[in-house]
Structure formats: C-alpha cells, structure tokens
Scaffold this active site. Sequence first.
Site, mmCIF file in Angstrom:
data_model
loop_
_atom_site.group_PDB
_atom_site.id
_atom_site.type_symbol
_atom_site.label_atom_id
_atom_site.label_comp_id
_atom_site.label_asym_id
_atom_site.label_seq_id
_atom_site.Cartn_x
_atom_site.Cartn_y
_atom_site.Cartn_z
ATOM 1 N N THR A 1 -1.550 5.731 2.171
ATOM 2 C CA THR A 1 -2.796 4.973 2.162
ATOM 3 C C THR A 1 -2.969 4.199 3.463
ATOM 4 O O THR A 1 -2.011 3.643 4.001
ATOM 5 C CB THR A 1 -2.826 3.996 0.972
ATOM 6 O OG1 THR A 1 -2.665 4.733 -0.236
ATOM 7 C CG2 THR A 1 -4.129 3.223 0.911
ATOM 8 N N LEU B 1 0.867 -1.171 0.000
ATOM 9 C CA LEU B 1 0.000 0.000 0.000
ATOM 10 C C LEU B 1 0.906 1.224 0.000
ATOM 11 O O LEU B 1 2.006 1.185 0.562
ATOM 12 C CB LEU B 1 -0.899 0.022 1.241
ATOM 13 C CG LEU B 1 -1.931 -1.101 1.385
ATOM 14 C CD1 LEU B 1 -2.654 -0.975 2.727
ATOM 15 C CD2 LEU B 1 -2.931 -1.091 0.240
ATOM 16 N N ASP B 2 0.438 2.309 -0.614
ATOM 17 C CA ASP B 2 1.231 3.533 -0.637
ATOM 18 C C ASP B 2 1.483 4.048 0.774
ATOM 19 O O ASP B 2 0.720 3.768 1.703
ATOM 20 C CB ASP B 2 0.504 4.630 -1.432
ATOM 21 C CG ASP B 2 0.459 4.340 -2.917
ATOM 22 O OD1 ASP B 2 1.204 3.450 -3.369
ATOM 23 O OD2 ASP B 2 -0.335 5.002 -3.614
ATOM 24 N N TYR B 3 2.526 4.832 0.901
ATOM 25 C CA TYR B 3 2.918 5.447 2.176
ATOM 26 C C TYR B 3 1.746 6.166 2.844
ATOM 27 O O TYR B 3 1.548 6.064 4.056
ATOM 28 C CB TYR B 3 4.058 6.432 1.891
ATOM 29 C CG TYR B 3 4.555 7.233 3.074
ATOM 30 C CD1 TYR B 3 5.472 6.684 3.971
ATOM 31 C CD2 TYR B 3 4.130 8.546 3.268
ATOM 32 C CE1 TYR B 3 5.940 7.421 5.045
ATOM 33 C CE2 TYR B 3 4.594 9.290 4.334
ATOM 34 C CZ TYR B 3 5.503 8.730 5.219
ATOM 35 O OH TYR B 3 5.969 9.466 6.286
#
Length: 309
Positions: free
Chosen positions: A148, A144-146
């Site tokens: 998110t 998952l993105d930083y």
Amino acid sequence: MPKFGPTKAAIDLNETHIVPKIPTPIRLQEYGVGLFRAAFTKSALKKALKKDYVTVNGVLATSGTFIRGGEHIELSIPPKAGPKKKLIFPLRVLFEDDYLAVVHKPAGILVSGNSFKTVAKALEGNLRPSGHVDATIPWPVHRLDYATTGILLIGKTSSSIRNLNRMFEDKAIKKTYYAVTIGSMERSGQINAAVDGKASQSEYTQVRSVASERFGQLNLVRLEPRTGRRHQLRQHLSGIGNPILGDQIYGPDNLILRGKGLYLHAHSLQFEHPLAPGEPVELKAPLPLRFTKLFGDDIVWCFFFILLF
C-alpha cells in the site's frame, strides 16, 4: 528486600528518563511507550520489563509498576555483538513540526519490523530532530500494508506518540483511502463483514468507472474504514465481489495484474493535533498518477474531486 538491576559494567545500551510532574498515576507499560529507542513500542517495552532491563529509582520494574512523577527510569540492555548499519532511504515528507510528521510511504517497503529496510529505520535520516523536552526517535503510530502507498503518521515525542496511539484506539483519527476495484458495483455502500472474527466496518463511494476489455469494469473508489483490522479494506471489497486491482492475496488468480502493484492508496488523515486540542489537522498524500491514468479523459475530473474530498 528490593531486587536491583544489572551493574553499569555489564551495560552496552543505557537510556535514562526523569519523569516530570504528571496529573494522575499511570502504569509504566503505558507511560514508557515511545520513551526509549531500544524498547520503543508497547510490545518491545513489555519484553524489556520481562527481561529485567528496566528499573525505576534503581529497583527492577514490572508491568504492574505505577509512575506518579519524579521517578528516575533507566533502560539497561546487555551488549550485542556486531555494528549497527544505518539505512539510507529517501522519503517524501508531507508535513513536519516538533511533535509529529507525515511521510509518503512508497509501495514495496514495510512500515516497521525486523527487516533492515523499513520506513521506521529510515525516519531519522529524513526528519528534523524535535526540540521538545520529551523528544525521542521518530516512530510510525499506525501501519500500512507492504504493497500500500500513501500517508503515514509519525510521532516525534513520547507524549505525541502516546496521544496519537490513544486517538487511533478511540477512533478519533479519520482515515480515507482510494482504491481501484474490479467489476460492476453499487455507487456507495457499507460493508460490515467480520474480519478475523472481529467486528469490522468500511464505507465506500464509487468516484468514477470505466469499461475495461480485460477486467470488465474498473472503478475509482473512495474508502473510509471505521475499524482498523489487518487487510480490512482488501477483504471487504473482495467479499462483495469487487477485489482491488493488483491484489495477489484476495483477488482472483485470472485477474491478477502482475508488475503494477496493489492499487490501494492511503490518501488523508483528519484529527486534532495531539498537543493542541481543538486545532484541526487534515493531511493528504496525492493520489499516484498510475491510478488516474486508468480513467483516460476523466483524469482532470478525478484530480479535482480528490482535492475537494
């Protein structure tokens, strides 16, 4: 003449594994993913093979080495200076058994990588050790993105990590996200724009919308990515003119919401348990309150809808 690996005297980190009976031969670079804590990922294992750190039955292995069952695999890494610090970072555990776990990833932390503070490095302090025969250190099987938040799937055994990785590659794991988007938009749709030159597909459904003095309109949107490109949902929504609230990369500069973070949340995963084919698993990470608070009197309705879907 076989080429042999480094001697025991030169070894700081030495991990071994005896291969059980397996149905068909498999390349070591596939079988060994998740096997050794010092070369856990596929890329790390490839590097270890290139550096002559891995032997099979005492002979240096390569990316072309096949495993057939019964081999003695050894990872031997020369010493490194300096003590290793342990990360203490509490995580909310949503589900856990001997094979896998699901944790809630907060915003502002990487899933893995070279940084000291990552979810991967915090897992051992938050999860129970697996009692299975091929237990290994727990490891995230997707990213998952930083910025998110939400559901993150973790493998706790070598076999479950391999199986879950394969399931993601085969699109056998259904992912659902929620986002808050900016601007007027269609009630539902499919986005097929390429991401980084690769075919990509996302589907969206508008759950609720509310007028906003600053942003014109805000929407709570349910998202189902059919492919898994980096920043796919963020790029797709921005591309149709409905960027995600708080997106400092793909959102317009005059509509950046500073200090509140990115309004993108990984809500649920649906798949068959990797060690029990046919057994359905559906796991959810509750939607953050900061999402539903934006929709005023509709907050109860929003929670009801999301519990159902």
